[in-house]
Motif scaffolding. Structure first.
Motif, PDB file in Angstrom:
ATOM      1  N   GLN A   1       1.151  -1.239  -0.032  1.00 34.08           N
ATOM      2  CA  GLN A   1      -0.089  -0.044   0.059  1.00 34.08           C
ATOM      3  C   GLN A   1       1.008   1.207   0.070  1.00 34.08           C
ATOM      4  O   GLN A   1       0.645   2.372  -0.580  1.00 34.08           O
ATOM      5  CB  GLN A   1      -0.899   0.004   1.402  1.00 34.08           C
ATOM      6  N   LEU A   2       2.089   1.161   0.790  1.00 36.33           N
ATOM      7  CA  LEU A   2       2.848   2.460   0.686  1.00 36.33           C
ATOM      8  C   LEU A   2       3.482   2.645  -0.640  1.00 36.33           C
ATOM      9  O   LEU A   2       3.560   3.833  -1.076  1.00 36.33           O
ATOM     10  CB  LEU A   2       4.091   2.220   1.795  1.00 36.33           C
ATOM     11  N   MET A   3       3.740   1.582  -1.107  1.00 38.15           N
ATOM     12  CA  MET A   3       4.414   1.636  -2.666  1.00 38.15           C
ATOM     13  C   MET A   3       3.540   2.145  -3.555  1.00 38.15           C
ATOM     14  O   MET A   3       3.630   3.083  -4.633  1.00 38.15           O
ATOM     15  CB  MET A   3       4.733   0.415  -3.108  1.00 38.15           C
ATOM     16  N   PHE A   4       2.051   1.873  -3.451  1.00 38.67           N
ATOM     17  CA  PHE A   4       0.882   2.252  -4.556  1.00 38.67           C
ATOM     18  C   PHE A   4       0.733   3.557  -4.257  1.00 38.67           C
ATOM     19  O   PHE A   4       0.332   4.430  -4.979  1.00 38.67           O
ATOM     20  CB  PHE A   4      -0.328   1.326  -4.152  1.00 38.67           C
ATOM     21  N   GLY A   5       0.516   4.195  -2.969  1.00 38.03           N
ATOM     22  CA  GLY A   5       0.415   5.427  -2.396  1.00 38.03           C
ATOM     23  C   GLY A   5       1.595   6.427  -2.975  1.00 38.03           C
ATOM     24  O   GLY A   5       1.288   7.589  -3.368  1.00 38.03           O
ATOM     25  N   ALA A   6       2.831   5.889  -3.116  1.00 32.87           N
ATOM     26  CA  ALA A   6       3.813   6.607  -3.460  1.00 32.87           C
ATOM     27  C   ALA A   6       3.756   6.898  -4.971  1.00 32.87           C
ATOM     28  O   ALA A   6       4.074   8.212  -5.388  1.00 32.87           O
ATOM     29  CB  ALA A   6       5.165   5.963  -2.923  1.00 32.87           C
ATOM     30  N   VAL A   7       3.387   5.823  -5.709  1.00 35.90           N
ATOM     31  CA  VAL A   7       3.301   5.844  -7.220  1.00 35.90           C
ATOM     32  C   VAL A   7       2.146   7.062  -7.311  1.00 35.90           C
ATOM     33  O   VAL A   7       2.218   8.216  -8.458  1.00 35.90           O
ATOM     34  CB  VAL A   7       2.985   4.726  -7.847  1.00 35.90           C
ATOM     35  N   LEU A   8       1.028   7.020  -6.866  1.00 37.77           N
ATOM     36  CA  LEU A   8      -0.083   7.894  -7.105  1.00 37.77           C
ATOM     37  C   LEU A   8       0.277   9.253  -6.500  1.00 37.77           C
ATOM     38  O   LEU A   8       0.020  10.346  -7.418  1.00 37.77           O
ATOM     39  CB  LEU A   8      -1.310   7.515  -6.020  1.00 37.77           C
ATOM     40  N   ALA A   9       1.129   9.400  -5.442  1.00 38.42           N
ATOM     41  CA  ALA A   9       1.685  10.795  -4.815  1.00 38.42           C
ATOM     42  C   ALA A   9       2.601  11.438  -6.100  1.00 38.42           C
ATOM     43  O   ALA A   9       2.442  12.620  -6.194  1.00 38.42           O
ATOM     44  CB  ALA A   9       2.353  10.694  -3.560  1.00 38.42           C
ATOM     45  N   ILE A  10       3.355  10.664  -6.609  1.00 42.32           N
ATOM     46  CA  ILE A  10       4.406  11.205  -7.495  1.00 42.32           C
ATOM     47  C   ILE A  10       3.536  11.339  -8.827  1.00 42.32           C
ATOM     48  O   ILE A  10       3.927  12.832  -9.371  1.00 42.32           O
ATOM     49  CB  ILE A  10       5.614  10.030  -7.631  1.00 42.32           C
TER      50      ILE A  10
END
Length: 315
Positions: free
Chosen positions: A236-245
């Motif tokens: 979930q952290l990786m998914f959120g990071a991709v969306l944030a970027i």
């Protein structure tokens, strides 16, 4: 035991080539691949293919009406050496991304962490309250009303009543205020899909891990967060990071809605606006593709850095 009655020994993974093993796994999971096929076909057609097409068109002079004319690296040379507005756009994009990307990411996680501590009923209500601005088109209207450039704007009216200013401030027509206001609005609407993913991830953490950690010497909630919660939430952290970027580098609607295109003195002009200018207004598709390739490379590099950072969480 005869050869006819002997049980066949399964072929070991190390005895097969990578291609043979992949093909065997695909046949074994053919139903799953069949269900994934519609998405993968659409993804290849509307995402992967346009990316490769943009890379090719970035080396051409193309206006949508005539056949592309191969120009080599001329577009890239012009973009970095002769296009002063692009340099301004890169600077503004990096400023915006460096502020809104990490801030929205941390804000989404911390609020999700707080909401996760609430009861199920109130959790649903609070989640809706925080998530609503990201899907509501009226957010921009509210901010334009708050910072209206005349005396009827709420902020201007309040400041004038308090005697802080004597005449209305042209908030979205003043280069000094455009970027801070756009960053504020972007953060306001940043609690979107990543925010929901964090809440879902927090719900799936095995509660027994906290009990085991207490026995092993974990003494406070921050240690629980670092050594248990975050490692268990890496997907979930990786998914959120991709969306944030993606959101921080690809913002454009905020500025266009509040300030128009281009913004005053290009104060909030970003790579996305430069891309829209050449691709959507001037129809210089070859040059716009060059801008898109540069933006894609920046986002890809940022994702790689973030992935490396998240992999170290909990170590």
């Amino acid at each position: 035991m005869s050869e006819q009655t002997a049980v066949k020994r399964p072929v070991a993974r190390k005895e097969m080539t990578k291609a043979q093993w992949t093909w065997k796994e695909m046949k074994r999971n053919k139903v799953a691949y069949a269900m994934l096929a519609p998405f993968m076909i659409l993804f290849l057609i509307f995402t992967v293919f346009p990316v490769f097409l943009s890379m090719i068109l970035s080396f051409t002079d193309f206006n949508l009406l005539e056949m592309p004319n191969w120009v080599g690296f001329d577009n890239y040379i012009h973009l970095f050496l002769d296009d002063d507005i692009f340099i301004i756009a890169v600077k503004n994009t990096l400023i915006f991304a460096s502020v809104t990307g990490p801030a929205s990411y941390l804000l989404s996680f911390l609020i999700a962490w707080f909401i996760n501590e609430l009861g199920p009923k109130i959790r649903s209500v609070v989640t809706l309250i925080f998530y609503a601005p990201s899907i509501s088109g009226s957010v921009y209207t509210i901010w334009k009303t708050l910072f209206s450039s005349d005396a009827y704007g709420w902020v201007n009216g309040t400041l004038m009543e308090l005697g802080i200013i004597t005449s209305p401030i042209l908030w979205f027509e003043n280069a000094d205020y455009v970027m801070p206001l756009c960053i504020a609005v972007a953060l306001w609407v940043s609690l979107g899909t990543a925010f929901l993913a964090f809440i879902a991830g927090l719900q799936t953490v095995d509660k027994s891990l906290y009990e085991a950690a207490a026995v092993d010497g974990i003494k406070n909630r921050w240690q629980e967060l670092w050594f248990i919660t975050l490692p268990e939430m890496k997907p979930q952290l990786m998914f959120g990071a991709v969306l944030a970027i993606t959101q921080s580098f690809g913002f454009g609607a905020v500025v266009t809605t509040l300030c128009g295109l281009p913004s005053v003195d290009y104060a909030a002009h970003t790579i996305m606006h430069h891309l829209d200018d050449y691709g959507g207004q001037r129809y210089e598709v070859g040059y716009a593709s060059t801008i898109a390739v540069i933006l894609f490379a920046i986002m890809l590099g940022s994702n790689f850095i973030v992935k490396k950072a998240i992999s170290k969480v909990g170590q």
